[in-house]
Scaffold this motif. Structure first.
Motif, PDB file in Angstrom:
ATOM      1  N   ARG A 103       0.813  -1.220   0.000  1.00  7.74           N
ATOM      2  CA  ARG A 103       0.000   0.000   0.000  1.00  7.74           C
ATOM      3  C   ARG A 103       0.844   1.266   0.000  1.00  7.74           C
ATOM      4  NH1 ARG A 103      -1.580   3.143   4.221  1.00  7.74           N
ATOM      5  NH2 ARG A 103      -0.912   1.556   5.694  1.00  7.74           N
ATOM      6  N   THR A 104       1.857   1.336   0.878  1.00  7.70           N
ATOM      7  CA  THR A 104       2.638   2.567   1.033  1.00  7.70           C
ATOM      8  C   THR A 104       3.997   2.518   0.337  1.00  7.70           C
ATOM      9  OG1 THR A 104       3.652   1.763   3.066  1.00  7.70           O
ATOM     10  CG2 THR A 104       1.594   3.026   3.270  1.00  7.70           C
ATOM     11  N   ARG A 107       9.736   0.121   2.743  1.00  8.10           N
ATOM     12  CA  ARG A 107      10.644  -1.021   2.689  1.00  8.10           C
ATOM     13  C   ARG A 107      11.359  -1.208   4.007  1.00  8.10           C
ATOM     14  NH1 ARG A 107      12.850  -2.728  -2.513  1.00  8.10           N
ATOM     15  NH2 ARG A 107      11.448  -2.006  -4.138  1.00  8.10           N
ATOM     16  N   GLY A 108      11.778  -2.445   4.237  1.00  7.80           N
ATOM     17  CA  GLY A 108      12.573  -2.759   5.417  1.00  7.80           C
ATOM     18  C   GLY A 108      11.730  -2.961   6.657  1.00  7.80           C
ATOM     19  N   ALA A 109      12.347  -2.707   7.828  1.00  7.63           N
ATOM     20  CA  ALA A 109      11.688  -2.960   9.104  1.00  7.63           C
ATOM     21  C   ALA A 109      10.404  -2.162   9.271  1.00  7.63           C
ATOM     22  CB  ALA A 109      12.647  -2.653  10.246  1.00  7.63           C
ATOM     23  N   VAL A 110      10.345  -0.968   8.709  1.00  5.20           N
ATOM     24  CA  VAL A 110       9.122  -0.167   8.816  1.00  5.20           C
ATOM     25  C   VAL A 110       7.949  -0.844   8.122  1.00  5.20           C
ATOM     26  CG1 VAL A 110       9.543   1.272   6.790  1.00  5.20           C
ATOM     27  CG2 VAL A 110       8.229   2.193   8.694  1.00  5.20           C
ATOM     28  N   ALA A 111       8.208  -1.661   7.136  1.00  8.86           N
ATOM     29  CA  ALA A 111       7.156  -2.352   6.391  1.00  8.86           C
ATOM     30  C   ALA A 111       6.541  -3.504   7.170  1.00  8.86           C
ATOM     31  CB  ALA A 111       7.689  -2.866   5.057  1.00  8.86           C
ATOM     32  N   ILE A 112       7.221  -4.001   8.193  1.00  6.49           N
ATOM     33  CA  ILE A 112       6.687  -5.127   8.962  1.00  6.49           C
ATOM     34  C   ILE A 112       6.000  -4.676  10.242  1.00  6.49           C
ATOM     35  CG2 ILE A 112       8.283  -6.794   7.996  1.00  6.49           C
ATOM     36  CD1 ILE A 112       9.847  -6.642  10.635  1.00  6.49           C
ATOM     37  N   GLY A 113       6.118  -3.416  10.581  1.00  5.39           N
ATOM     38  CA  GLY A 113       5.543  -2.903  11.831  1.00  5.39           C
ATOM     39  C   GLY A 113       4.107  -2.520  11.712  1.00  5.39           C
TER      40      GLY A 113
END
Length: 113
Positions: A103-104, A107-113
């Motif tokens: 959706r946004t 990428r990275g850790a921010v994408a799994i939060g």
């Protein structure tokens, strides 16, 4: 990042889910599966007839987490998924190269939060 895959008994899911929530795990994929391991199936009864059930019902939980959370999650799984009996399940840890939130496009850790 790591992907944690675990196979557990359906009967322990509520406790495991609560323990994972306390560890900050909001995202979780749950799949109903059936498997066979050292317990080698069991015998069931249907209308008075015995039959062999080769596969036991299990749940597969999948989550992608930051490296720092892995050991705490493993400990929670060991504490809450164990009944002490054969067939309690397994935990697998795999490396994750990248995660992307569609959706946004994060990428990275921010994408799994």
């Amino acid at each position: 990042m790591k992907k944690i895959e675990t196979i557990i008994r359906p009967s322990v899911f509520a406790d495991v889910r609560q323990a994972l929530a306390l560890e900050g795990i909001d995202g979780l994929t749950v799949t109903e599966i059936a498997g066979i391991g050292k317990q080698e199936g069991r015998v069931g009864l249907f209308r008075g007839n015995a039959y062999r059930m080769e596969f036991s019902p299990k749940l597969k939980l999948e989550m992608v987490v930051e490296d720092e959370k892995v050991e705490d999650i493993i400990q929670a799984l060991l504490d809450y998924a164990s009944t002490g009996e054969v067939g309690d399940g397994k935990i697998f840890i795999l490396p994750v190269e990248e995660a992307i939130r569609i959706r946004t496009k994060e990428r990275g850790a921010v994408a799994i939060g």
